[in-house]
Design an enzyme around this catalytic site. Structure first.
Site, PDB file in Angstrom:
ATOM      1  N   GLU A   1       0.819  -1.210   0.000  1.00 10.79           N
ATOM      2  CA  GLU A   1       0.000   0.000   0.000  1.00 10.79           C
ATOM      3  C   GLU A   1       0.854   1.261   0.000  1.00 10.79           C
ATOM      4  O   GLU A   1       0.518   2.254  -0.657  1.00 10.79           O
ATOM      5  CB  GLU A   1      -0.950  -0.003   1.203  1.00 10.79           C
ATOM      6  CG  GLU A   1      -1.994  -1.097   1.189  1.00 10.79           C
ATOM      7  CD  GLU A   1      -3.042  -0.922   0.108  1.00 10.79           C
ATOM      8  OE1 GLU A   1      -3.093   0.159  -0.511  1.00 10.79           O
ATOM      9  OE2 GLU A   1      -3.815  -1.872  -0.118  1.00 10.79           O
TER      10      GLU A   1
ATOM     11  N   ASP B   1      -5.428  -9.641  -8.048  1.00 16.75           N
ATOM     12  CA  ASP B   1      -5.832  -8.773  -9.148  1.00 16.75           C
ATOM     13  C   ASP B   1      -4.710  -8.039  -9.875  1.00 16.75           C
ATOM     14  O   ASP B   1      -4.463  -8.243 -11.059  1.00 16.75           O
ATOM     15  CB  ASP B   1      -6.897  -7.787  -8.665  1.00 16.75           C
ATOM     16  CG  ASP B   1      -6.526  -7.075  -7.362  1.00 16.75           C
ATOM     17  OD1 ASP B   1      -5.438  -7.325  -6.815  1.00 16.75           O
ATOM     18  OD2 ASP B   1      -7.333  -6.252  -6.884  1.00 16.75           O
TER      19      ASP B   1
END
Length: 520
Positions: free
Chosen positions: A147, A277
């Site tokens: 992140e 993903d």
């Protein structure tokens, strides 16, 4: 494949082009109104679909809608400034900020959106905070490597790409030199988290890590090597790609978790959703950002997308809408995360750049249509997960009714608009924007996600009191670009990371040569 020959370059910032637009009435689209009355009218039919009507590449902005999106960005940003300045996240209902990273996450994640929207005063305010108040070594929190890379490192690098201001590059290098300790794992895959103050890396789970988190760092770290001329950053992430390419997969596809000691996967769930993903997204985009010279990542993308289409692409009943299923130990699971909707835009980009995948554009069109249908709820907003039942097509997953202001569908709408100029993509994006504005706008400032997209409760009962930084970094940026001119960040010159931070594509690249007849 190790990328060690990296040459810094300067790229023109392609977003300062004047546009002249005719007046357009800002109302929900007729296409959308008709399709709400008759949902089957929007089904994609290869034999009867009308061909998109081309729009001139230059001066095709819809300025009224673009400025409406900007106004809502400023409303959301004003809430953050008023109630959460310097904090990572805004809670707009309770009018407070919270920290998970202590890095001013929303400031850095939103910065390139502010630059693209030409909000000079806000840009100056962000730069001042980054210069005077962002001190990495004073932070004592443990932060996610993934992140932090896609949001903070990516945000700083993108701001530098758009402005050529070395303040952002210097901060990016300082951060990367702290995060790089994460790669000191037994097999070179990065640990999940780093404690900044001690420069120490820690796995959240000692035995495994998320495949997406270890495999979706290439764009940011490679670009830092390009800008600094130091190959050590690219070498770390390219070694990860090499290892991933050697891991035995589940019927040729990755599952959600990978071992941090041995080169093996640690579960049997095959998905394009959470924890996998962006891995496939970065295979394609690493090749694109290299100027189409990175044969290795190109081959990884092509081989995996073939398997994805063959194993995961299925249709609903009775309408035959395309969706991407999961496999659990080889057994089909008829569900699809909102996160998976990124794939439509990714496949469209591939179709326009890889001759062997040109037919994927029709699949991307169908998948975009399906993802837009997720928004056919009481609130007009999509849930986190949809399920498929025979005779009902898409239904809201009872355990995932919430909406977090996610960007994946509007991301694909933006890409599909740029590549096809089919007006329906702007119409659908406008419908989604209006639904966000109607349901999620907090009057005092900011936007809030929803607990339940199927509920007709009053808004104050629906709001979850959280505005994720990606709403400003991704969702509103993609909506703004959807209605802006094609000359703003053209897709043949820029590639967006998985947090919507644009990086320039390398110029003057040699042709790519790949033998598609061989299997890795």
């Amino acid at each position: 494949f190790i990328l060690t020959s990296l040459i810094p370059f300067q790229s023109r910032v392609d977003f300062d082009v004047p546009v002249v637009d005719k007046e357009i009435t800002v109302e929900p689209s007729q296409t959308s109104q008709n399709s709400q009355a008759n949902p089957s009218a929007r089904r994609l039919d290869q034999n009867t679909r009308k061909q998109p009507q081309p729009v001139p590449v230059n001066r095709n902005a819809d300025s009224k809608k673009r400025e409406a999106v900007k106004a809502e960005f400023l409303h959301a940003w004003a809430g953050y400034k008023a109630f959460a300045w310097s904090f990572d996240d805004l809670h707009p209902v309770s009018k407070r900020g919270t920290n998970g990273y202590h890095l001013g996450l929303t400031i850095i994640d939103s910065l390139d959106t502010i630059i693209i929207m030409k909000l000079k005063d806000e840009e100056a305010l962000c730069k001042q905070w980054i210069t005077e108040d962002l001190h990495f070594r004073e932070q004592h929190s443990r932060i996610s490597v993934f992140e932090t890379t896609i949001r903070v490192l990516g945000g700083l690098l993108s701001a530098h790409a758009l402005t050529h201001d070395d303040v952002y590059l210097n901060k990016a290098k300082e951060l990367a030199d702290i995060l790089i300790v994460a790669f000191e794992s037994p097999n070179g895959l990065p640990f999940d988290s780093v404690k900044i103050s001690t420069r120490s890396a820690h796995p959240v789970d000692a035995s495994r890590s998320s495949v997406a988190e270890v495999g979706s760092l290439q764009l940011e770290w490679r670009y830092l090597s390009i800008l600094t001329g130091d190959p050590k950053y690219a070498a770390k992430v390219d070694a990860v790609t090499n290892l991933l390419a050697s891991v035995p997969t589940y019927n040729g596809l990755f599952t959600r978790f990978i071992s941090l000691t041995d080169p093996e996967l640690r579960d049997t769930v095959v998905t394009l959703g959470a924890r996998v993903d962006s891995l496939y997204e970065y295979f394609l985009k690493a090749w694109l950002m290299s100027g189409k010279t990175d044969d290795f990542n190109l081959k990884l993308y092509v081989e995996h997308i073939e398997r994805i289409v063959a194993q995961l692409f299925v249709r609903t009943s009775p309408s035959g809408y395309l969706y991407v299923q999961e496999l659990k130990s080889g057994i089909p699971e008829p569900k699809m995360d909102h996160l998976v909707c990124f794939l439509a835009g990714t496949m469209a980009l591939a179709a326009k750049n890889i001759p062997q995948r040109r037919n994927d554009l029709s699949l991307a069109e169908e998948l975009t249509e399906s993802c837009y249908r997720f928004y056919n709820t009481t609130t007009g907003l999509a849930p986190e997960i949809v399920r498929v039942e025979a005779g009902r097509d898409f239904i809201v997953d009872p355990g995932a009714k919430h909406n977090l202001l996610r960007p994946e569908v509007v991301e694909s709408l933006f890409v599909m608009w740029r590549l096809t100029h089919d007006q329906k993509y702007r119409d659908w994006g406008w419908d989604i924007f209006l639904a966000f504005k109607r349901m999620c706008r907090v009057p005092s400032g900011g936007y809030s996600g929803l607990h339940d997209v199927t509920s007709s409760d009053p808004l104050d009962k629906l709001w979850n009191d959280h505005m994720e930084s990606f709403f400003l970094a991704e969702t509103l940026k993609y909506l703004y670009l959807l209605f802006d001119d094609d000359t703003t960040l053209p897709l043949h010159k820029w590639v967006f990371n998985t947090e919507a931070h644009p990086f320039p594509i390398q110029r003057d690249a040699a042709p790519v040569l790949v033998d598609f007849g061989k299997t890795m």
